[in-house]
Write a protein that holds these residues in place. Structure first.
Motif, PDB file in Angstrom:
ATOM      1  N   LEU A  26       3.980 -10.105   4.533  1.00  0.00           N
ATOM      2  CA  LEU A  26       2.572  -9.444   5.074  1.00  0.00           C
ATOM      3  C   LEU A  26       2.473  -9.979   6.461  1.00  0.00           C
ATOM      4  O   LEU A  26       1.896  -9.124   7.245  1.00  0.00           O
ATOM      5  N   ALA A  46      -2.786  -5.482   5.124  1.00  0.00           N
ATOM      6  CA  ALA A  46      -2.116  -6.793   5.041  1.00  0.00           C
ATOM      7  C   ALA A  46      -3.173  -7.980   5.007  1.00  0.00           C
ATOM      8  O   ALA A  46      -2.961  -8.867   3.998  1.00  0.00           O
ATOM      9  N   THR A  95       3.330  -4.093  -2.658  1.00  0.00           N
ATOM     10  CA  THR A  95       3.006  -4.240  -1.174  1.00  0.00           C
ATOM     11  C   THR A  95       4.268  -3.137  -0.675  1.00  0.00           C
ATOM     12  O   THR A  95       3.706  -2.211   0.098  1.00  0.00           O
TER      13      THR A  95
END
Length: 104
Positions: A26, A46, A95
């Motif tokens: 991230l 993020a 993600t």
């Protein structure tokens, strides 16, 4: 009991590495997006996901502390690290999937 202690230590280290990997991923995405024009949505995404990475890493670190204890806490550490590592891995995969699908 020695074997359980070794297994607990290994499982907790893997959970910490997965949690740190998610947080690092991230951070890398955020850093790269800040350098690009129009990357603000990725930076916001993020930042929104960073607390979940911190939770996964925190669970792994807590499990590592438990693994330093005696035999009874090793079992708790294995269970805690297994759950925290699985959580971090699923969050990382989620993600990555969102960025691969071009949502950002």
């Amino acid at each position: 009991m020695f074997i359980i202690g070794v297994v607990a230590t290994l499982v907790t280290l893997v959970a910490v590495l997965i949690g740190a990997g998610h947080a690092g991923y991230l951070g890398m995405l955020s850093s790269a997006a800040k350098k690009r024009p129009g990357g603000q949505p990725a930076v916001d995404f993020a930042k929104k996901r960073m607390p979940s990475a911190g939770v996964g890493l925190g669970i792994g670190l807590l499990a590592l502390l438990f693994s330093l204890g005696d035999g009874g806490t090793d079992i708790v550490a294995i269970l805690l690290a297994g759950g925290g590592g699985f959580y971090s891995l699923k969050q990382l995969q989620n993600t990555q999937a969102k960025f691969r699908n071009g949502q950002f």
